[in-house]
Scaffold this motif. Sequence first.
Motif, PDB file in Angstrom:
ATOM      1  N   ALA A 119       0.817  -1.213   0.000  1.00 40.30           N
ATOM      2  CA  ALA A 119       0.000   0.000   0.000  1.00 40.30           C
ATOM      3  C   ALA A 119       0.854   1.268   0.000  1.00 40.30           C
ATOM      4  N   ASP A 120       2.165   1.122   0.094  1.00 40.73           N
ATOM      5  CA  ASP A 120       3.083   2.255   0.091  1.00 40.73           C
ATOM      6  C   ASP A 120       3.235   2.783  -1.336  1.00 40.73           C
ATOM      7  N   PRO A 121       3.086   4.108  -1.563  1.00 40.04           N
ATOM      8  CA  PRO A 121       3.178   4.639  -2.940  1.00 40.04           C
ATOM      9  C   PRO A 121       4.565   4.484  -3.579  1.00 40.04           C
ATOM     10  N   ALA A 122       5.626   4.454  -2.771  1.00 37.92           N
ATOM     11  CA  ALA A 122       6.989   4.488  -3.332  1.00 37.92           C
ATOM     12  C   ALA A 122       7.301   3.379  -4.347  1.00 37.92           C
ATOM     13  N   PRO A 123       7.026   2.099  -4.037  1.00 34.05           N
ATOM     14  CA  PRO A 123       7.317   1.058  -5.029  1.00 34.05           C
ATOM     15  C   PRO A 123       6.606   1.302  -6.354  1.00 34.05           C
ATOM     16  N   TYR A 124       5.357   1.790  -6.299  1.00 28.90           N
ATOM     17  CA  TYR A 124       4.612   2.030  -7.536  1.00 28.90           C
ATOM     18  C   TYR A 124       5.227   3.179  -8.325  1.00 28.90           C
ATOM     19  N   GLN A 125       5.699   4.218  -7.611  1.00 28.04           N
ATOM     20  CA  GLN A 125       6.355   5.331  -8.298  1.00 28.04           C
ATOM     21  C   GLN A 125       7.560   4.833  -9.081  1.00 28.04           C
ATOM     22  N   ARG A 126       8.347   3.925  -8.439  1.00 29.34           N
ATOM     23  CA  ARG A 126       9.531   3.386  -9.110  1.00 29.34           C
ATOM     24  C   ARG A 126       9.135   2.630 -10.358  1.00 29.34           C
ATOM     25  N   PHE A 127       8.096   1.798 -10.223  1.00 29.82           N
ATOM     26  CA  PHE A 127       7.680   0.982 -11.356  1.00 29.82           C
ATOM     27  C   PHE A 127       7.234   1.861 -12.518  1.00 29.82           C
ATOM     28  N   PHE A 128       6.395   2.883 -12.226  1.00 28.53           N
ATOM     29  CA  PHE A 128       5.887   3.721 -13.318  1.00 28.53           C
ATOM     30  C   PHE A 128       6.988   4.580 -13.937  1.00 28.53           C
ATOM     31  N   ALA A 129       8.009   4.930 -13.136  1.00 31.74           N
ATOM     32  CA  ALA A 129       9.157   5.663 -13.706  1.00 31.74           C
ATOM     33  C   ALA A 129       9.844   4.777 -14.744  1.00 31.74           C
ATOM     34  N   ALA A 130      10.044   3.498 -14.384  1.00 32.39           N
ATOM     35  CA  ALA A 130      10.708   2.568 -15.299  1.00 32.39           C
ATOM     36  C   ALA A 130       9.834   2.311 -16.526  1.00 32.39           C
ATOM     37  N   LEU A 131       8.518   2.183 -16.325  1.00 34.00           N
ATOM     38  CA  LEU A 131       7.612   1.914 -17.441  1.00 34.00           C
ATOM     39  C   LEU A 131       7.555   3.122 -18.384  1.00 34.00           C
ATOM     40  N   GLY A 132       7.528   4.327 -17.807  1.00 35.26           N
ATOM     41  CA  GLY A 132       7.517   5.536 -18.623  1.00 35.26           C
ATOM     42  C   GLY A 132       8.719   5.604 -19.538  1.00 35.26           C
ATOM     43  N   LYS A 133       9.900   5.179 -18.991  1.00 36.87           N
ATOM     44  CA  LYS A 133      11.122   5.164 -19.800  1.00 36.87           C
ATOM     45  C   LYS A 133      10.967   4.204 -20.970  1.00 36.87           C
ATOM     46  N   ALA A 134      10.378   3.029 -20.688  1.00 40.03           N
ATOM     47  CA  ALA A 134      10.236   2.008 -21.734  1.00 40.03           C
ATOM     48  C   ALA A 134       9.264   2.461 -22.815  1.00 40.03           C
ATOM     49  N   LEU A 135       8.274   3.265 -22.434  1.00 45.93           N
ATOM     50  CA  LEU A 135       7.269   3.711 -23.392  1.00 45.93           C
ATOM     51  C   LEU A 135       7.617   5.041 -24.055  1.00 45.93           C
ATOM     52  N   PHE A 136       8.647   5.720 -23.542  1.00 46.60           N
ATOM     53  CA  PHE A 136       8.984   7.091 -23.972  1.00 46.60           C
ATOM     54  C   PHE A 136       7.777   8.011 -23.783  1.00 46.60           C
ATOM     55  N   LEU A 137       6.995   7.730 -22.742  1.00 43.80           N
ATOM     56  CA  LEU A 137       5.825   8.557 -22.436  1.00 43.80           C
ATOM     57  C   LEU A 137       5.868   8.931 -20.967  1.00 43.80           C
ATOM     58  N   GLU A 138       5.155   9.990 -20.613  1.00 44.65           N
ATOM     59  CA  GLU A 138       5.123  10.408 -19.212  1.00 44.65           C
ATOM     60  C   GLU A 138       3.958   9.753 -18.494  1.00 44.65           C
ATOM     61  N   ALA A 139       4.218   9.273 -17.282  1.00 49.65           N
ATOM     62  CA  ALA A 139       3.166   8.667 -16.465  1.00 49.65           C
ATOM     63  C   ALA A 139       2.425   9.768 -15.733  1.00 49.65           C
ATOM     64  N   GLN A 140       1.128   9.889 -16.025  1.00 46.00           N
ATOM     65  CA  GLN A 140       0.348  10.950 -15.382  1.00 46.00           C
ATOM     66  C   GLN A 140      -0.505  10.374 -14.269  1.00 46.00           C
ATOM     67  N   GLU A 141      -0.652  11.178 -13.189  1.00 49.94           N
ATOM     68  CA  GLU A 141      -1.499  10.750 -12.084  1.00 49.94           C
ATOM     69  C   GLU A 141      -2.942  10.679 -12.568  1.00 49.94           C
ATOM     70  N   VAL A 142      -3.670   9.731 -12.017  1.00 47.89           N
ATOM     71  CA  VAL A 142      -5.060   9.556 -12.416  1.00 47.89           C
ATOM     72  C   VAL A 142      -5.958  10.219 -11.387  1.00 47.89           C
ATOM     73  N   ASP A 143      -6.862  11.088 -11.849  1.00 51.83           N
ATOM     74  CA  ASP A 143      -7.746  11.764 -10.882  1.00 51.83           C
ATOM     75  C   ASP A 143      -9.016  10.960 -10.619  1.00 51.83           C
TER      76      ASP A 143
END
Lengths: 143, 181
Positions: A119-143
């Motif tokens: 439930a800690d946000p930090a691991p997810y932030q790391r994952f989406f940073a890595a995924l964003g790099k792989a996609l060459f896209l920016e990960a945006q927060e979902v409202d």
Amino acid sequence: MSRAPALAVATLLAAASALGACRSSRDELFATEKSQVEMRQIQSRAFETTDRIAVVRAVIATLQDLGFVIEKADGTLGAVTAMKYQGLDTVLVTVTARPRGTTQMIVRASAQYNLEQVADPAPYQRFFAALGKALFLEAQEVD
Amino acid sequence: MVSGRRCALGLALAVAASAAGCRSNVAEQALTLSEESLALRQLQTRRFDTKDELLLLDACSGVLQDLGFTLDESDTSVGLLAASKSASAVETEQVVMTFVAAGFMVPLSYDARQIFRATVVTHPVGKSGTSTAVRVTFQRSVWDSNGKMRTEHLEQPTVYETFFDLLAKSVFLEAHQEISP
């Protein structure tokens, strides 16, 4: 014959069954550490793309880079499940990609560390940073 | 002693608190890219001059079957193939050591059985998608004579060189490796 032991046993049994009625391990089915809305925000990001297959491939590549073993994937459903062994611990991740509107893909990652939800946000932030790099896209927060 | 009990409680709480912090750190670490991941990716990936992903996946499943693997999972729309192979993990020296140590009342264990896992992922590369990259990862889970399990990633270059050698021969194409600049 003394009634005291019989009474004590009866009290104990009554207390035990009352406690059992309060909480059973079956209740874990619907238990979450944080509220569903909070969890969804922590676990989801939006990407500006409509190519679900490309996103799933990028998720698989990212998880492989992170040292995970891909257990299952479904390109049509947009779902990937992977597991990572670290010593005696296991981290299990399920990632789904669903289109939103006509321009976005919502990627949601649910991680489990041994028997607990992460439930800690930090691991997810790391994952989406890595995924964003792989996609060459920016990960945006979902409202 | 009251103070002794309080001290023990404080210690227990401190351990529990640090354990909780430790837990979220493990999850964070598991999802952070390490410096070795690029080198590992290069070790585990080869490029083939063909657009035909299905051809390569077919060939990979053939190579894995030849090596005694059974296929567990596949999804051709994302180029995924997962396979496993059970085998004995017994090494004679370990068994001998265990029995010798038992004679001196020292409890040792020996590896008993193992399961190899292979995950193959293909994806198009190159600007016009004229090549296909194949990435394979191997792990093994080993159970010892006490039933304890450990999992290892196989990272020896020869493992991957052997696999890609077999794959290249099977498709009559050359396996190109990316060398980092």
